[in-house]
Design a protein around this motif. Structure first.
Motif, PDB file in Angstrom:
ATOM      1  N   ILE A  84       0.859  -1.182   0.000  1.00  0.00           N
ATOM      2  CA  ILE A  84       0.000   0.000   0.000  1.00  0.00           C
ATOM      3  C   ILE A  84       0.898   1.237   0.000  1.00  0.00           C
ATOM      4  CG2 ILE A  84      -1.838   1.238   1.198  1.00  0.00           C
ATOM      5  CD1 ILE A  84      -2.408  -1.440   2.689  1.00  0.00           C
ATOM      6  N   ASP A  85       0.681   2.129  -0.962  1.00  0.00           N
ATOM      7  CA  ASP A  85       1.472   3.357  -1.025  1.00  0.00           C
ATOM      8  C   ASP A  85       1.262   4.181   0.246  1.00  0.00           C
ATOM      9  OD1 ASP A  85       2.287   2.555  -3.524  1.00  0.00           O
ATOM     10  OD2 ASP A  85       1.120   4.069  -4.618  1.00  0.00           O
ATOM     11  N   ASP A  86       2.354   4.757   0.746  1.00  0.00           N
ATOM     12  CA  ASP A  86       2.301   5.519   1.994  1.00  0.00           C
ATOM     13  C   ASP A  86       1.305   6.679   1.949  1.00  0.00           C
ATOM     14  OD1 ASP A  86       4.109   3.958   3.365  1.00  0.00           O
ATOM     15  OD2 ASP A  86       5.842   5.177   2.789  1.00  0.00           O
ATOM     16  N   ASP A  87       1.219   7.363   0.796  1.00  0.00           N
ATOM     17  CA  ASP A  87       0.389   8.563   0.725  1.00  0.00           C
ATOM     18  C   ASP A  87      -1.112   8.288   0.784  1.00  0.00           C
ATOM     19  OD1 ASP A  87       0.577   7.413  -1.863  1.00  0.00           O
ATOM     20  OD2 ASP A  87       0.075   9.327  -2.797  1.00  0.00           O
ATOM     21  N   ILE A  88      -1.532   7.031   0.628  1.00  0.00           N
ATOM     22  CA  ILE A  88      -2.959   6.711   0.661  1.00  0.00           C
ATOM     23  C   ILE A  88      -3.298   5.672   1.723  1.00  0.00           C
ATOM     24  CG2 ILE A  88      -3.393   7.361  -1.719  1.00  0.00           C
ATOM     25  CD1 ILE A  88      -3.302   3.724  -0.871  1.00  0.00           C
ATOM     26  N   ARG A  89      -2.299   5.223   2.464  1.00  0.00           N
ATOM     27  CA  ARG A  89      -2.487   4.107   3.405  1.00  0.00           C
ATOM     28  C   ARG A  89      -3.625   4.363   4.400  1.00  0.00           C
ATOM     29  NH1 ARG A  89       2.415   3.777   5.399  1.00  0.00           N
ATOM     30  NH2 ARG A  89       1.893   5.044   7.177  1.00  0.00           N
ATOM     31  N   GLU A  90      -3.621   5.505   5.057  1.00  0.00           N
ATOM     32  CA  GLU A  90      -4.659   5.779   6.050  1.00  0.00           C
ATOM     33  C   GLU A  90      -6.042   5.860   5.392  1.00  0.00           C
ATOM     34  OE1 GLU A  90      -5.786   8.959   9.553  1.00  0.00           O
ATOM     35  OE2 GLU A  90      -3.730   8.889   8.804  1.00  0.00           O
ATOM     36  N   GLU A  91      -6.125   6.509   4.261  1.00  0.00           N
ATOM     37  CA  GLU A  91      -7.401   6.608   3.547  1.00  0.00           C
ATOM     38  C   GLU A  91      -7.909   5.236   3.117  1.00  0.00           C
ATOM     39  OE1 GLU A  91      -9.360   8.878  -0.328  1.00  0.00           O
ATOM     40  OE2 GLU A  91      -7.263   9.259   0.191  1.00  0.00           O
ATOM     41  N   TYR A  92      -7.002   4.383   2.646  1.00  0.00           N
ATOM     42  CA  TYR A  92      -7.380   3.028   2.243  1.00  0.00           C
ATOM     43  C   TYR A  92      -8.001   2.264   3.412  1.00  0.00           C
ATOM     44  CZ  TYR A  92      -6.903  -1.908   1.083  1.00  0.00           C
ATOM     45  OH  TYR A  92      -7.153  -3.257   0.902  1.00  0.00           O
ATOM     46  N   TRP A  93      -7.306   2.259   4.558  1.00  0.00           N
ATOM     47  CA  TRP A  93      -7.788   1.487   5.697  1.00  0.00           C
ATOM     48  C   TRP A  93      -9.052   2.073   6.325  1.00  0.00           C
ATOM     49  CZ3 TRP A  93      -6.643  -3.277   5.997  1.00  0.00           C
ATOM     50  CH2 TRP A  93      -5.385  -3.751   5.625  1.00  0.00           C
ATOM     51  N   THR A  94      -9.195   3.379   6.309  1.00  0.00           N
ATOM     52  CA  THR A  94     -10.368   3.976   6.961  1.00  0.00           C
ATOM     53  C   THR A  94     -11.561   4.110   6.020  1.00  0.00           C
ATOM     54  OG1 THR A  94      -9.532   6.206   6.544  1.00  0.00           O
ATOM     55  CG2 THR A  94      -9.027   5.232   8.675  1.00  0.00           C
ATOM     56  N   GLU A  95     -11.356   4.579   4.791  1.00  0.00           N
ATOM     57  CA  GLU A  95     -12.457   4.849   3.867  1.00  0.00           C
ATOM     58  C   GLU A  95     -12.892   3.625   3.057  1.00  0.00           C
ATOM     59  OE1 GLU A  95     -13.952   7.904   3.729  1.00  0.00           O
ATOM     60  OE2 GLU A  95     -12.606   8.503   5.359  1.00  0.00           O
ATOM     61  N   ILE A  96     -11.941   2.820   2.603  1.00  0.00           N
ATOM     62  CA  ILE A  96     -12.283   1.682   1.743  1.00  0.00           C
ATOM     63  C   ILE A  96     -12.536   0.425   2.556  1.00  0.00           C
ATOM     64  CG2 ILE A  96     -11.442   0.152  -0.099  1.00  0.00           C
ATOM     65  CD1 ILE A  96      -9.981   2.654  -1.220  1.00  0.00           C
ATOM     66  N   ARG A  97     -11.617   0.097   3.448  1.00  0.00           N
ATOM     67  CA  ARG A  97     -11.737  -1.153   4.215  1.00  0.00           C
ATOM     68  C   ARG A  97     -12.519  -0.995   5.515  1.00  0.00           C
ATOM     69  NH1 ARG A  97      -7.886  -5.128   3.077  1.00  0.00           N
ATOM     70  NH2 ARG A  97      -9.151  -6.387   4.478  1.00  0.00           N
ATOM     71  N   ASN A  98     -12.732   0.240   5.949  1.00  0.00           N
ATOM     72  CA  ASN A  98     -13.452   0.515   7.189  1.00  0.00           C
ATOM     73  C   ASN A  98     -12.798  -0.173   8.395  1.00  0.00           C
ATOM     74  OD1 ASN A  98     -15.429   1.819   8.669  1.00  0.00           O
ATOM     75  ND2 ASN A  98     -16.870   0.125   8.503  1.00  0.00           N
ATOM     76  N   LYS A  99     -11.454  -0.119   8.410  1.00  0.00           N
ATOM     77  CA  LYS A  99     -10.679  -0.712   9.500  1.00  0.00           C
ATOM     78  C   LYS A  99      -9.609   0.287   9.956  1.00  0.00           C
ATOM     79  CE  LYS A  99     -11.384  -5.479   8.198  1.00  0.00           C
ATOM     80  NZ  LYS A  99     -10.827  -6.808   8.187  1.00  0.00           N
ATOM     81  N   PRO A 100     -10.024   1.392  10.556  1.00  0.00           N
ATOM     82  CA  PRO A 100      -9.058   2.428  10.932  1.00  0.00           C
ATOM     83  C   PRO A 100      -7.976   1.942  11.890  1.00  0.00           C
ATOM     84  CG  PRO A 100     -11.209   2.852  11.916  1.00  0.00           C
ATOM     85  CD  PRO A 100     -11.385   1.717  10.960  1.00  0.00           C
ATOM     86  N   GLU A 101      -8.247   0.878  12.622  1.00  0.00           N
ATOM     87  CA  GLU A 101      -7.239   0.347  13.551  1.00  0.00           C
ATOM     88  C   GLU A 101      -6.021  -0.226  12.812  1.00  0.00           C
ATOM     89  OE1 GLU A 101     -10.136  -3.057  12.732  1.00  0.00           O
ATOM     90  OE2 GLU A 101     -10.280  -0.904  13.005  1.00  0.00           O
ATOM     91  N   LEU A 102      -6.146  -0.459  11.498  1.00  0.00           N
ATOM     92  CA  LEU A 102      -5.037  -1.004  10.708  1.00  0.00           C
ATOM     93  C   LEU A 102      -4.307   0.071   9.894  1.00  0.00           C
ATOM     94  CD1 LEU A 102      -6.737  -4.275   9.363  1.00  0.00           C
ATOM     95  CD2 LEU A 102      -5.287  -3.994  11.380  1.00  0.00           C
ATOM     96  N   LYS A 103      -4.600   1.333  10.142  1.00  0.00           N
ATOM     97  CA  LYS A 103      -4.097   2.429   9.290  1.00  0.00           C
ATOM     98  C   LYS A 103      -2.582   2.502   9.156  1.00  0.00           C
ATOM     99  CE  LYS A 103      -4.086   5.829  12.904  1.00  0.00           C
ATOM    100  NZ  LYS A 103      -4.303   7.165  13.284  1.00  0.00           N
ATOM    101  N   ASP A 104      -1.821   1.843  10.029  1.00  0.00           N
ATOM    102  CA  ASP A 104      -0.371   1.867   9.931  1.00  0.00           C
ATOM    103  C   ASP A 104       0.194   0.679   9.147  1.00  0.00           C
ATOM    104  OD1 ASP A 104      -0.129   4.245  11.376  1.00  0.00           O
ATOM    105  OD2 ASP A 104      -0.247   3.160  13.275  1.00  0.00           O
ATOM    106  N   ARG A 105      -0.649  -0.248   8.759  1.00  0.00           N
ATOM    107  CA  ARG A 105      -0.189  -1.430   7.995  1.00  0.00           C
ATOM    108  C   ARG A 105       0.168  -1.036   6.566  1.00  0.00           C
ATOM    109  NH1 ARG A 105      -3.503  -6.776   8.445  1.00  0.00           N
ATOM    110  NH2 ARG A 105      -1.790  -7.317   7.077  1.00  0.00           N
ATOM    111  N   THR A 106       1.295  -1.548   6.088  1.00  0.00           N
ATOM    112  CA  THR A 106       1.754  -1.245   4.724  1.00  0.00           C
ATOM    113  C   THR A 106       1.455  -2.376   3.740  1.00  0.00           C
ATOM    114  OG1 THR A 106       3.952  -2.112   5.221  1.00  0.00           O
ATOM    115  CG2 THR A 106       3.611   0.242   5.599  1.00  0.00           C
ATOM    116  N   ILE A 107       0.926  -3.469   4.249  1.00  0.00           N
ATOM    117  CA  ILE A 107       0.579  -4.638   3.430  1.00  0.00           C
ATOM    118  C   ILE A 107      -0.924  -4.905   3.604  1.00  0.00           C
ATOM    119  CG2 ILE A 107       0.975  -7.112   3.011  1.00  0.00           C
ATOM    120  CD1 ILE A 107       3.467  -5.517   2.438  1.00  0.00           C
ATOM    121  N   ALA A 108      -1.615  -5.164   2.491  1.00  0.00           N
ATOM    122  CA  ALA A 108      -3.071  -5.314   2.553  1.00  0.00           C
ATOM    123  C   ALA A 108      -3.532  -6.707   2.944  1.00  0.00           C
ATOM    124  CB  ALA A 108      -3.709  -4.901   1.237  1.00  0.00           C
ATOM    125  N   ASN A 109      -2.740  -7.743   2.784  1.00  0.00           N
ATOM    126  CA  ASN A 109      -3.244  -9.055   3.211  1.00  0.00           C
ATOM    127  C   ASN A 109      -2.162  -9.919   3.763  1.00  0.00           C
ATOM    128  OD1 ASN A 109      -2.134  -9.423   0.626  1.00  0.00           O
ATOM    129  ND2 ASN A 109      -3.584 -11.014   0.103  1.00  0.00           N
TER     130      ASN A 109
END
Length: 109
Positions: A84-109
């Motif tokens: 996951i690109d750093d510049d969108i990581r938080e948005e990906y985890w919070t807006e798309i996956r609805n898992k804000p607790e994972l916002k620091d993860r750099t790997i999606a699976n």
């Protein structure tokens, strides 16, 4: 450039699966080309095998699609890492996956 969107980008390079990332792409004004990380991708117009775009300079094929809310972006549900690109990581985890607790993860699976 027109709209931008977070998308799943997988390099096929003649294989069924390949290196994958999640990043922000932009679209040309016509919407027919996608730009990511300084590269331009044009549609294969249905002519690709498990690919829907090609990188215009190298000709390499890619699968580019919207991210799924459940994270099953790979075609065959493989467990290979998706960066996951750093510049969108938080948005990906919070807006798309609805898992804000994972916002620091750099790997999606």
């Amino acid at each position: 450039m027109k709209d931008s969107r977070i998308m799943y980008i997988e390099r096929k390079a003649g294989n069924l699966t390949g290196e994958a990332r999640i990043g922000r792409v932009t679209f040309s004004n016509s919407g027919k080309s996608i730009y990511y990380n300084g590269l331009r991708f044009d549609s294969l117009k249905g002519a690709g095998f498990k690919a829907n775009y090609f990188e215009t300079e190298s000709g390499e094929e890619y699968w580019i699609s919207g991210c799924k809310k459940n994270g099953s972006d790979r075609l065959y549900n493989e467990k290979n890492p998706i960066r996951i690109d750093d510049d969108i990581r938080e948005e990906y985890w919070t807006e798309i996956r609805n898992k804000p607790e994972l916002k620091d993860r750099t790997i999606a699976n």
